[in-house]
Write a protein that holds these residues in place. Structure first.
Motif, mmCIF file in Angstrom:
data_model
loop_
_atom_site.group_PDB
_atom_site.id
_atom_site.type_symbol
_atom_site.label_atom_id
_atom_site.label_comp_id
_atom_site.label_asym_id
_atom_site.label_seq_id
_atom_site.Cartn_x
_atom_site.Cartn_y
_atom_site.Cartn_z
ATOM 1 N N GLU A 22 0.801 -1.224 0.000
ATOM 2 C CA GLU A 22 0.000 0.000 0.000
ATOM 3 C C GLU A 22 0.835 1.275 0.000
ATOM 4 N N CYS A 23 2.033 1.197 0.552
ATOM 5 C CA CYS A 23 2.842 2.414 0.664
ATOM 6 C C CYS A 23 4.315 2.068 0.667
ATOM 7 N N ARG A 27 8.242 5.564 4.460
ATOM 8 C CA ARG A 27 7.440 6.598 5.107
ATOM 9 C C ARG A 27 7.442 6.429 6.622
ATOM 10 N N GLY A 254 -4.466 5.543 5.201
ATOM 11 C CA GLY A 254 -3.169 5.854 4.614
ATOM 12 C C GLY A 254 -2.229 6.470 5.620
#
Length: 260
Positions: A22-23, A27, A254
């Motif tokens: 998803e990411c 991050r 998110g």
């Protein structure tokens, strides 16, 4: 409403779980929490060792290890085990069937979990679907938040379990019902008691109406941490009161919602 670092601090969460499909898991460096858990979503999504090492230099990193999967099987092909940087800690799980081959699904969990725990004594043990085996394996028990969590943890503590209990919970930092349902409605709907209660063919997002919306609005609060940061903090406090030691939030909307 609080956002970013102040919001995360207000929640009282201990760690954040990231899904590499998803990411970009890098991050995690922007998340104002000291610990990050990285879920396993198949070999093609596994972060490479350089990325893991970079994260582990600045954070406590826990990587999910499916003990039945080729490359991580302590009783078979364990070729990927050695590629995990030494500073990266493990979360040992049976493995979600969606990320396992038919042959991998047939492998016995208990002996592999025991062998993996011998290799990584400090590993957490994911309990989903293997609660008794996980408890027998020992170590920090890594539970999914559910409507029975408080009762189950109280029972564990009453029975004399003095090990750590960590909890994984999808988290949505808003009280906007439509936003909440879009973020975690389908997740809650997959839980068996919720699926049984939902009308056939009902929508499971913000478009849900009538009986379906009533069921989902209650269910998302059973299976996720939902609300403004101070509301989530109160939920976390209640979990700690019954004996949960570590609360890991999964950013269902998110990772941006949790970054400073």
């Amino acid at each position: 409403m609080l956002t970013g670092e102040r919001a995360v601090a207000e929640t009282g969460l201990d760690a954040l779980a990231l899904k590499p499909a998803e990411c970009d898991v890098r991050r995690a460096l922007d998340v104002p929490l000291p610990t990050v858990a990285i879920d396993y979503e198949g070999r093609e999504s596994l972060p490479d060792s350089e990325v893991l090492a970079r994260l582990a230099a600045e954070k406590t990193v826990r990587l999910t290890i499916p003990v039945r999967a080729d490359g991580f099987d302590p009783l078979g092909d364990d070729s990927r085990w050695a590629s995990i940087p030494e500073r990266v800690e493990r979360v040992l799980v049976a493995g979600h069937g969606a990320y396992l081959s038919d042959d991998e699904k047939k492998r016995a969990v208990a002996p592999r979990l025991r062998a993996a725990r011998e290799r990584a004594p400090g590993a957490w043990v994911g309990t989903e679907g293997i609660e008794r085996i996980a408890l027998a394996a020992g170590g920090t028990q890594y539970e999914l938040l559910s409507r029975s969590t408080k009762r189950d943890v109280r029972a564990l503590r009453a029975a004399g379990f003095d090990g750590q209990v960590a909890l994984y919970a999808p988290t949505v930092l808003t009280d906007d019902e439509d936003v909440v349902l879009d973020a975690v409605g389908s997740y809650a709907a997959r839980r068996r008691p919720v699926a049984r209660a939902l009308p056939d063919g009902a929508s499971v997002d913000a478009t849900a109406a009538g009986r379906a919306r009533e069921v989902l609005s209650a269910a998302v609060r059973d299976y996720a941490l939902v609300g403004a940061p101070d509301v989530v903090r109160e939920q976390v406090r209640e979990l700690r009161e019954v004996g949960v030691d570590i609360v890991v939030g999964y950013p269902a909307r998110g990772v941006d919602e949790f970054c400073g």
